[in-house]
Structures are given as C-alpha cells and as structure tokens.
Scaffold this motif. Structure first.
Motif, mmCIF file in Angstrom:
data_model
loop_
_atom_site.group_PDB
_atom_site.id
_atom_site.type_symbol
_atom_site.label_atom_id
_atom_site.label_comp_id
_atom_site.label_asym_id
_atom_site.label_seq_id
_atom_site.Cartn_x
_atom_site.Cartn_y
_atom_site.Cartn_z
ATOM 1 N N LYS A 270 2.848 2.748 -5.773
ATOM 2 C CA LYS A 270 2.936 1.638 -4.821
ATOM 3 C C LYS A 270 4.265 0.908 -5.000
ATOM 4 O O LYS A 270 4.648 0.587 -6.121
ATOM 5 N N PRO A 271 4.970 0.620 -3.901
ATOM 6 C CA PRO A 271 6.257 -0.089 -4.023
ATOM 7 C C PRO A 271 6.053 -1.583 -4.290
ATOM 8 O O PRO A 271 5.087 -2.189 -3.826
ATOM 9 N N ASP A 272 6.962 -2.158 -5.056
ATOM 10 C CA ASP A 272 6.945 -3.593 -5.304
ATOM 11 C C ASP A 272 7.497 -4.322 -4.079
ATOM 12 O O ASP A 272 8.408 -3.842 -3.411
ATOM 13 N N LEU A 273 6.954 -5.502 -3.798
ATOM 14 C CA LEU A 273 7.432 -6.351 -2.700
ATOM 15 C C LEU A 273 8.111 -7.579 -3.294
ATOM 16 O O LEU A 273 7.615 -8.180 -4.251
ATOM 17 N N TYR A 274 9.245 -7.958 -2.705
ATOM 18 C CA TYR A 274 10.004 -9.112 -3.164
ATOM 19 C C TYR A 274 10.277 -10.036 -1.986
ATOM 20 O O TYR A 274 10.279 -9.619 -0.838
ATOM 21 N N GLU B 7 0.842 -1.194 0.000
ATOM 22 C CA GLU B 7 0.000 0.000 0.000
ATOM 23 C C GLU B 7 0.878 1.246 0.000
ATOM 24 O O GLU B 7 2.016 1.213 0.454
ATOM 25 N N SER B 8 0.350 2.318 -0.498
ATOM 26 C CA SER B 8 1.110 3.560 -0.581
ATOM 27 C C SER B 8 0.382 4.673 0.149
ATOM 28 O O SER B 8 -0.849 4.741 0.137
#
Length: 113
Positions: A23-27, A17-18
C-alpha cells in the motif's frame, strides 16, 4: 521527503488502498507549511492579505490608499506598508510566495535602484 517531514512542512496522512502489492503512503502539506502574501495594487488602493497553503485567510486583510506612479517614493511606501503589515501578524510564518494581482509601474524602479 525526509527533510520536509522533519521540518514539519509535510505530514504522513495514512495509506492508500492497493490493487496488489504494498500500500502506498499518503502525504499532505502541514497546515502551516507556508504562507502567501497577496498584494493587490490598483491606481489608488493597495490591499494586503496573508493566506495559508490551504487557501485560508491567515491574518486580517488591510487596505491602504496609495497613488501609483513611477516614483521611488511610491515604491518605498509600498515596501514600508508591506513591512508594517508583516510585523503585525501574531508570529513569524514562512512566506514562500508573493502574489501581486496587477502590474505595478513602480516595480521597474527596483531594477534601476
């Protein structure tokens, strides 16, 4: 990051969420990104185990009777038992770390040889 993703070591998990903006990517690490070989040496025993990067046992543990001393033959025996253990595993995982839980008097031989 591209190299880690193309090698399969890192996987894109989604987006966070931003509070504003993009919105940031999750890895996350892949299930089989790497493995850790754990070697537990005590005066009379040696325990071997292979763990995944998710801290799960990846291959059955082995226990061996061994008497630690400062002899090259003991070091060779330890190396042989580790090699034998790794040859028994189903396929060839990437081992990125070797962990020993106790100091080993034979380890000084390695630097002398």
């Amino acid at each position: 990051m591209g190299d880690l993703m193309s090698s399969g070591e890192v996987i894109k998990q989604g987006r966070a969420e931003s509070q504003g903006g993009r919105k940031p990517d999750l890895y996350r690490l892949a299930e089989n990104a790497f493995y850790v070989l754990s070697v537990d040496l005590s005066k009379f025993n040696m325990h071997l185990a292979l763990y995944s990067c998710n801290h799960e046992l990846a291959f059955e543990k082995e226990n061996h009777k061994i008497t630690l001393n400062n002899e090259k033959e003991t070091f060779d025996q330890i190396c042989s038992l580790i090699d034998s253990y790794l040859e028994k595993k189903p396929k060839s995982p990437r081992i990125r770390s070797l962990r020993s839980d106790s100091p080993c008097p034979v380890c000084s031989i390695r630097s002398e040889a």
